[in-house]
Design an enzyme around this catalytic site. Structure first.
Site, short mmCIF file in Angstrom:
data_model
loop_
_atom_site.label_atom_id
_atom_site.label_comp_id
_atom_site.label_asym_id
_atom_site.label_seq_id
_atom_site.Cartn_x
_atom_site.Cartn_y
_atom_site.Cartn_z
N ILE A 9 -10.39 0.80 -2.38
CA ILE A 9 -9.12 1.55 -2.33
C ILE A 9 -9.25 2.80 -1.47
CG2 ILE A 9 -9.40 3.01 -4.39
CD1 ILE A 9 -6.26 0.92 -3.68
N LYS A 57 -0.92 4.45 -17.49
CA LYS A 57 -1.65 3.41 -16.76
C LYS A 57 -2.92 3.03 -17.50
CE LYS A 57 -2.80 1.34 -12.46
NZ LYS A 57 -4.15 1.30 -11.88
N ASN A 68 -4.14 -0.55 -18.81
CA ASN A 68 -5.46 -1.10 -18.46
C ASN A 68 -6.28 -1.42 -19.72
OD1 ASN A 68 -5.45 0.95 -15.63
ND2 ASN A 68 -5.86 -1.23 -15.48
N ASN A 102 -4.10 -12.26 -15.15
CA ASN A 102 -3.19 -11.43 -15.94
C ASN A 102 -2.01 -12.23 -16.47
OD1 ASN A 102 -4.92 -9.40 -15.23
ND2 ASN A 102 -3.56 -8.47 -13.72
N TYR A 151 -7.00 -11.64 -11.05
CA TYR A 151 -8.09 -11.45 -12.02
C TYR A 151 -8.29 -9.94 -12.05
CZ TYR A 151 -9.21 -16.43 -11.93
OH TYR A 151 -9.16 -17.80 -12.05
N ASN A 152 -8.19 -9.31 -13.22
CA ASN A 152 -8.23 -7.84 -13.25
C ASN A 152 -9.57 -7.31 -12.77
OD1 ASN A 152 -10.01 -6.73 -15.57
ND2 ASN A 152 -8.98 -8.49 -16.48
N1 LIG Z 1 -9.44 -1.57 -5.78
C1 LIG Z 1 -8.18 -1.44 -6.22
O1 LIG Z 1 -7.27 -2.25 -5.94
C2 LIG Z 1 -7.81 -0.28 -7.12
C3 LIG Z 1 -6.47 -0.06 -7.44
C4 LIG Z 1 -6.14 1.02 -8.26
C5 LIG Z 1 -7.12 1.86 -8.75
N2 LIG Z 1 -8.40 1.58 -8.43
C6 LIG Z 1 -9.43 2.50 -8.97
O2 LIG Z 1 -10.00 3.23 -7.88
C7 LIG Z 1 -11.39 3.49 -8.15
C8 LIG Z 1 -12.23 2.85 -7.05
O3 LIG Z 1 -12.03 1.48 -7.11
P1 LIG Z 1 -12.57 0.51 -5.93
O4 LIG Z 1 -12.07 -0.86 -6.27
O5 LIG Z 1 -12.24 1.09 -4.61
O6 LIG Z 1 -14.14 0.59 -6.16
P2 LIG Z 1 -15.32 0.31 -5.10
O7 LIG Z 1 -16.54 0.10 -5.89
O8 LIG Z 1 -14.87 -0.71 -4.13
O9 LIG Z 1 -15.38 1.70 -4.28
C9 LIG Z 1 -16.07 2.83 -4.73
C10 LIG Z 1 -17.15 3.12 -3.71
O10 LIG Z 1 -17.70 4.42 -3.93
C11 LIG Z 1 -19.08 4.35 -3.57
N3 LIG Z 1 -19.76 5.52 -4.11
C12 LIG Z 1 -20.10 5.76 -5.39
N4 LIG Z 1 -20.69 6.96 -5.50
C13 LIG Z 1 -20.72 7.49 -4.24
C14 LIG Z 1 -21.20 8.71 -3.67
N5 LIG Z 1 -21.78 9.63 -4.44
N6 LIG Z 1 -21.04 8.93 -2.35
C15 LIG Z 1 -20.46 7.99 -1.57
N7 LIG Z 1 -19.99 6.81 -2.03
C16 LIG Z 1 -20.12 6.58 -3.36
C17 LIG Z 1 -19.51 3.02 -4.14
O11 LIG Z 1 -20.72 2.58 -3.61
C18 LIG Z 1 -18.33 2.14 -3.77
O12 LIG Z 1 -18.52 1.55 -2.50
C19 LIG Z 1 -11.65 2.89 -9.55
O13 LIG Z 1 -11.43 3.89 -10.53
C20 LIG Z 1 -10.59 1.81 -9.66
O14 LIG Z 1 -10.29 1.49 -11.01
C21 LIG Z 1 -8.80 0.56 -7.62
C1 LIG Z 2 -2.96 -3.20 -12.89
C2 LIG Z 2 -4.24 -4.00 -12.96
C3 LIG Z 2 -4.64 -4.26 -14.38
C4 LIG Z 2 -3.91 -5.30 -12.26
O1 LIG Z 2 -4.92 -6.24 -12.37
C5 LIG Z 2 -5.32 -3.24 -12.20
O2 LIG Z 2 -5.25 -1.85 -12.55
C6 LIG Z 2 -6.73 -3.74 -12.49
O3 LIG Z 2 -6.98 -4.90 -12.17
O4 LIG Z 2 -7.52 -2.93 -13.01
#
Ligand SMILES: NC(=O)c1ccc[n+]([C@@H]2O[C@H](COP(=O)([O-])OP(=O)(O)OC[C@H]3O[C@@H](n4cnc5c(N)ncnc54)[C@H](O)[C@@H]3O)[C@@H](O)[C@H]2O)c1
Ligand SMILES: CC(C)(CO)[C@@H](O)C(=O)[O-]
Length: 308
Positions: free
Chosen positions: A11, A179, A183, A197, A247-248
């Site tokens: 993200i 949210k 979750n 989901n 898949y969450n």
């Molecule tokens: N991916 C999504 O669709 C999505 C959507 C909404 C919310 N989120 C939330 O956003 C957050 C990130 O999710 P994500 O899916 O991007 O995770 P991710 O694991 O893909 O990305 C996080 C990245 O941060 C890196 N990292 C960790 N510590 C670090 C540091 N000290 N310095 C540099 N890099 C570091 C990790 O190696 C990893 O690559 C989570 O809380 C997740 O629940 C994700």
């Molecule tokens: C909204 C959500 C549950 C959709 O899968 C997402 O926040 C996730 O996967 O954590």
């Protein structure tokens, strides 16, 4: 605006890449394989768009302080990431777009100025240097825990200009909890049963369990003085309908043999329940089952046989 994305994975890279492409001064801070690939071939964003963006990336925070840090690590990496970036965190605006409760409090402990955020955009790190934008959603940002500031309005303006639909809330705490409560139901149930989901929505028994988990979380939030911005039961049904093919993320983490964010979702709800003399038995049960699953010797192989 000078922006660092701290924790540029799925993200964070999506947000940082789009902001850079819209003309903002962005640096992604991530792990070496992903950073090297971006610096070599550019960041490829696929899925909803198909673009290669030459956004700068690095493995450690630059010395110069930015106007904004977007915190995008998993919640369990927040403290380590803030500690490693201590020199640039003090007195800097830091926007968390993470799931879970408590990240903004950690930002404040490190001297940062927390801005809360939730996003329903979806992104997957397909491979180093390649992020798939899987779902276009909205992002809500707000001065944490509540209130208004012109800088937050500015963030919303540049996010919208970058194609990230964003609104400002004067009660971002209410959105973060809503949210997290959704979750707290979808993620562990979907993970334990290894279903999309939509299966929760279509199965009367699973849906009634999810509704009871949400109701428990609402009680904890209200007892803690949180004014929920949107009713989590409505948000539960909206989310299940909109993401029925997902898949969450917690199930995806387990399938990859990774830690999950259960401590910052159901775990935090249990902690906040205790702080006001409440029990949260459903959240406690789900928290324990997922933690147990994380620790089972051999991870998912032990639970479901061969990992996919
Ligand atoms: N991916 C999504 O669709 C999505 C959507 C909404 C919310 N989120 C939330 O956003 C957050 C990130 O999710 P994500 O899916 O991007 O995770 P991710 O694991 O893909 O990305 C996080 C990245 O941060 C890196 N990292 C960790 N510590 C670090 C540091 N000290 N310095 C540099 N890099 C570091 C990790 O190696 C990893 O690559 C989570 O809380 C997740 O629940 C994700
Ligand atoms: C909204 C959500 C549950 C959709 O899968 C997402 O926040 C996730 O996967 O954590």
């Amino acid at each position: 605006m000078k922006i660092y994305v701290l924790g540029a994975g799925a993200i964070g890279s999506l947000f940082g890449g789009l902001l850079f492409a819209a003309g903002e001064d962005v640096v992604l801070i991530g792990r070496k394989p992903h950073v090297d690939a971006i610096n070599k071939r550019g960041l490829r964003i696929t899925g909803i768009i198909e673009e290669v963006i030459k956004v700068p990336a690095t493995i450690s925070p630059p010395e110069e302080k930015p106007d904004l840090i977007i915190l995008a690590t998993k919640s369990y990496s927040t403290v380590e990431a803030l500690r490693a970036s201590k020199a640039i965190v003090e007195d800097t605006w830091i926007l968390s777009i993470q799931n879970g409760i408590g990240n903004e409090d950690e930002i404040r402990k490190f001297g940062g100025k927390p801005i809360g955020g939730i996003t329903t955009n979806g992104a997957i790190l397909v491979s180093s240097g390649v992020v798939k934008w899987t779902g276009k959603g909205i992002t809500v940002v707000g001065l944490y825990p509540k209130g208004r500031h012109t800088f937050v309005d500015k963030i919303s303006e540049i996010f919208n200009r970058a194609g990230l639909e964003t609104i400002v809330s004067e009660n971002i705490e209410g959105w973060i909890w809503a949210k997290a409560i959704v979750n707290s139901a979808i993620n562990p149930i979907g993970t334990l049963l290894r279903v999309k989901n939509g299966a929760i929505l279509d199965n009367e028994e699973l849906l009634s369990v999810a509704v009871e988990v949400v109701k428990e979380g609402c009680k904890v939030a209200t007892q803690n003085g949180v004014k929920l911005e949107v009713h989590p039961i409505d948000l539960l049904f909206q989310t299940l309908k909109k993401t029925r093919e997902n898949y969450n993320s917690m199930l995806q983490d387990i399938l990859k043999g990774r830690k999950t964010e259960i401590d910052y979702i159901n775990g935090k709800i249990v902690e906040y329940a205790k702080s006001v003399g409440l029990e949260a038995p459903l959240n406690f049960l789900l928290w324990g089952l997922i933690k147990g699953m994380e620790k089972l010797h051999g991870g998912v192989e032990n639970v479901w046989g061969k990992r996919e």
